[in-house]
Design a protein around this motif. Sequence first.
Motif, PDB file in Angstrom:
ATOM      1  N   LEU A 289      10.021  -0.513  -5.605  1.00 57.24           N
ATOM      2  CA  LEU A 289      11.196  -0.920  -6.371  1.00 57.24           C
ATOM      3  C   LEU A 289      12.391  -1.221  -5.479  1.00 57.24           C
ATOM      4  N   VAL A 290      12.678  -0.375  -4.500  1.00 50.62           N
ATOM      5  CA  VAL A 290      13.873  -0.577  -3.675  1.00 50.62           C
ATOM      6  C   VAL A 290      13.755  -1.863  -2.861  1.00 50.62           C
ATOM      7  N   ALA A 291      12.580  -2.120  -2.280  1.00 50.21           N
ATOM      8  CA  ALA A 291      12.376  -3.353  -1.530  1.00 50.21           C
ATOM      9  C   ALA A 291      12.527  -4.574  -2.433  1.00 50.21           C
ATOM     10  N   LEU A 292      11.994  -4.503  -3.640  1.00 50.27           N
ATOM     11  CA  LEU A 292      12.116  -5.617  -4.576  1.00 50.27           C
ATOM     12  C   LEU A 292      13.572  -5.870  -4.946  1.00 50.27           C
ATOM     13  N   ALA A 293      14.338  -4.798  -5.143  1.00 51.31           N
ATOM     14  CA  ALA A 293      15.750  -4.956  -5.484  1.00 51.31           C
ATOM     15  C   ALA A 293      16.500  -5.656  -4.354  1.00 51.31           C
ATOM     16  N   LEU A 294      16.234  -5.256  -3.111  1.00 49.59           N
ATOM     17  CA  LEU A 294      16.888  -5.908  -1.977  1.00 49.59           C
ATOM     18  C   LEU A 294      16.491  -7.377  -1.862  1.00 49.59           C
ATOM     19  N   ALA A 295      15.208  -7.680  -2.061  1.00 52.44           N
ATOM     20  CA  ALA A 295      14.761  -9.076  -1.995  1.00 52.44           C
ATOM     21  C   ALA A 295      15.361  -9.902  -3.123  1.00 52.44           C
ATOM     22  N   ALA A 296      15.559  -9.294  -4.289  1.00 56.01           N
ATOM     23  CA  ALA A 296      16.192  -9.995  -5.402  1.00 56.01           C
ATOM     24  C   ALA A 296      17.663 -10.279  -5.106  1.00 56.01           C
ATOM     25  N   LEU A 297      18.256  -9.517  -4.190  1.00 57.05           N
ATOM     26  CA  LEU A 297      19.629  -9.774  -3.751  1.00 57.05           C
ATOM     27  C   LEU A 297      19.689 -10.809  -2.637  1.00 57.05           C
ATOM     28  N   GLY A 298      18.513 -11.169  -2.074  1.00 64.35           N
ATOM     29  CA  GLY A 298      18.461 -12.175  -1.030  1.00 64.35           C
ATOM     30  C   GLY A 298      18.200 -11.649   0.355  1.00 64.35           C
ATOM     31  N   ALA A 299      17.808 -10.385   0.482  1.00 63.44           N
ATOM     32  CA  ALA A 299      17.532  -9.804   1.792  1.00 63.44           C
ATOM     33  C   ALA A 299      16.035  -9.797   2.063  1.00 63.44           C
ATOM     34  N   GLU A 300      15.620 -10.337   3.211  1.00 65.58           N
ATOM     35  CA  GLU A 300      14.224 -10.245   3.623  1.00 65.58           C
ATOM     36  C   GLU A 300      13.915  -8.785   3.943  1.00 65.58           C
ATOM     37  N   VAL A 301      12.747  -8.295   3.496  1.00 63.52           N
ATOM     38  CA  VAL A 301      12.434  -6.866   3.601  1.00 63.52           C
ATOM     39  C   VAL A 301      11.021  -6.670   4.155  1.00 63.52           C
ATOM     40  N   VAL A 302      10.869  -5.693   5.042  1.00 65.17           N
ATOM     41  CA  VAL A 302       9.560  -5.169   5.396  1.00 65.17           C
ATOM     42  C   VAL A 302       9.413  -3.839   4.674  1.00 65.17           C
ATOM     43  N   ALA A 303       8.474  -3.771   3.735  1.00 61.76           N
ATOM     44  CA  ALA A 303       8.258  -2.563   2.932  1.00 61.76           C
ATOM     45  C   ALA A 303       7.045  -1.826   3.483  1.00 61.76           C
ATOM     46  N   THR A 304       7.214  -0.568   3.845  1.00 60.59           N
ATOM     47  CA  THR A 304       6.142   0.180   4.493  1.00 60.59           C
ATOM     48  C   THR A 304       5.834   1.476   3.761  1.00 60.59           C
ATOM     49  N   ASP A 305       4.589   1.911   3.889  1.00 58.04           N
ATOM     50  CA  ASP A 305       4.161   3.201   3.364  1.00 58.04           C
ATOM     51  C   ASP A 305       2.979   3.669   4.205  1.00 58.04           C
ATOM     52  N   ALA A 306       2.729   4.970   4.209  1.00 61.35           N
ATOM     53  CA  ALA A 306       1.638   5.514   5.016  1.00 61.35           C
ATOM     54  C   ALA A 306       0.270   5.271   4.398  1.00 61.35           C
ATOM     55  N   GLN A 307       0.223   5.029   3.086  1.00 66.68           N
ATOM     56  CA  GLN A 307      -1.048   4.925   2.374  1.00 66.68           C
ATOM     57  C   GLN A 307      -1.440   3.471   2.148  1.00 66.68           C
ATOM     58  N   PRO A 308      -2.519   2.983   2.763  1.00 68.18           N
ATOM     59  CA  PRO A 308      -2.925   1.589   2.564  1.00 68.18           C
ATOM     60  C   PRO A 308      -3.150   1.232   1.102  1.00 68.18           C
ATOM     61  N   ARG A 309      -3.712   2.162   0.320  1.00 70.81           N
ATOM     62  CA  ARG A 309      -3.989   1.834  -1.079  1.00 70.81           C
ATOM     63  C   ARG A 309      -2.712   1.730  -1.909  1.00 70.81           C
ATOM     64  N   VAL A 310      -1.652   2.372  -1.459  1.00 73.60           N
ATOM     65  CA  VAL A 310      -0.355   2.195  -2.112  1.00 73.60           C
ATOM     66  C   VAL A 310       0.241   0.846  -1.714  1.00 73.60           C
ATOM     67  N   VAL A 311       0.211   0.563  -0.407  1.00 76.85           N
ATOM     68  CA  VAL A 311       0.798  -0.683   0.093  1.00 76.85           C
ATOM     69  C   VAL A 311       0.098  -1.901  -0.488  1.00 76.85           C
ATOM     70  N   TYR A 312      -1.236  -1.929  -0.392  1.00 75.95           N
ATOM     71  CA  TYR A 312      -1.981  -3.116  -0.804  1.00 75.95           C
ATOM     72  C   TYR A 312      -2.478  -3.027  -2.243  1.00 75.95           C
ATOM     73  N   GLY A 313      -2.095  -1.964  -2.936  1.00 70.40           N
ATOM     74  CA  GLY A 313      -2.402  -1.813  -4.344  1.00 70.40           C
ATOM     75  C   GLY A 313      -1.170  -2.029  -5.191  1.00 70.40           C
ATOM     76  N   VAL A 314      -0.482  -0.943  -5.513  1.00 69.00           N
ATOM     77  CA  VAL A 314       0.630  -1.033  -6.453  1.00 69.00           C
ATOM     78  C   VAL A 314       1.806  -1.827  -5.888  1.00 69.00           C
ATOM     79  N   ALA A 315       2.131  -1.642  -4.601  1.00 73.98           N
ATOM     80  CA  ALA A 315       3.248  -2.410  -4.044  1.00 73.98           C
ATOM     81  C   ALA A 315       2.933  -3.900  -4.036  1.00 73.98           C
ATOM     82  N   ALA A 316       1.705  -4.262  -3.659  1.00 75.65           N
ATOM     83  CA  ALA A 316       1.310  -5.671  -3.672  1.00 75.65           C
ATOM     84  C   ALA A 316       1.346  -6.250  -5.082  1.00 75.65           C
ATOM     85  N   ALA A 317       0.945  -5.441  -6.063  1.00 78.08           N
ATOM     86  CA  ALA A 317       0.987  -5.910  -7.452  1.00 78.08           C
ATOM     87  C   ALA A 317       2.414  -6.218  -7.874  1.00 78.08           C
TER      88      ALA A 317
END
Length: 272
Positions: free
Chosen positions: A110-138
Motif C-alpha cells: 500500500l505505501v509504495a502504491l501511494a507514493l507511485a500514485a503521487l508520482g514517485a518511482e518506488v522500489v518496493a521490497t520484502d523478505a518473502q518472495p511469495r509476498v513480493v511476487y504474490g500479493v504485492a505483484a497483484a
Amino acid sequence: MFELHAQRPLSARPHATSGAMSAGADLDAWLLGAVKSEGQLMRFPAPSVPGGEVCLRLFQGDPAQLPGSDSGGVLWEAAEVLARWLCERGRSELLPHGAAALELGCGCGLVALALAALGAEVVATDAQPRVVYGVAAANVAANRGALLALVHLRVLRWGDEADDAMLREIVIGPLVASAGPSLVVGADLLYDPEGRAGLAVLLRRLAVLRVLDEFKVILAWQVRHRTAEDAFFSGLTDVFESREVHAEAVLDLFSDSGASPVIIVEMTLRSP
C-alpha cells in the motif's frame, strides 16, 4: 490528544468497498491462488494530484498460501496511517525532483502504491518472495491505471546482502527515472528485537551508499514496546536526527487500555 480510529476488518473501514478481482488481470494461476479474491477501494486525500485524492484497489494475501509469512501479506494499521500521511503531503514535499523512494517490508504494497500514485518511482521490497511476487505483484497490476510512476518489486532480506554492490543492485539497479532513492519508508518494522537490529544495520548502510545528498527515512509503527522502540532511534543518533511528525490512536484488542498509538517518525541525516 490522539484521535481514535477503530481497528477492524478492512472491508468494514470507511471508504472501502468490496469487489472481485477482474478475471482479465494478467496474473498467473499461482498468484491468483495466493491472493484473496476480494479487494477494497481505498481513498486518501491528496491535494497535489488531479482530483485531489489517491484511489487504490488493495488486495490482501491469503495466509494459507503464504507459508512463513502469515502476516506479511495483510494490511496493518500503520501502513494505512503512513499512506494517508504521505498522500496529504505530496511528492514535492517528500522527495527532491528526480529522486525515487525505497519501501522496506512492503507486504501488500500500500505505501509504495501511494507514493507511485503521487508520482514517485518506488522500489518496493520484502523478505518473502511469495509476498513480493504474490500479493504485492497483484496490487501493482490492479492499480496500473492509478500510478503516475513505476513500482519495482524486489526481494530484500536484511543482512543477507554480502557486499555493497549487491545491495546497490537491489535498491538502485531497477530505477529508470532516478539516480537513486532519497526517501526510505517502512510500516510496522519495529515489532521484534531481531528485526530492529537488522533494520538499524541496513539504514546505516543505505545512508553510506546514497547517491543523492538529500536522504531521509520515514517509519510508522503501532506502539507495542515503547522503551525498545525508543532505544532503536537512540542507537542511530550518530547518523540520524529523528523527530515525531504524527501520532494517532487506533483501537487495539491486544492492549490493556483497548487502544495504542500509531507513530510516524522522520529521520534525516545528521550534519557532519
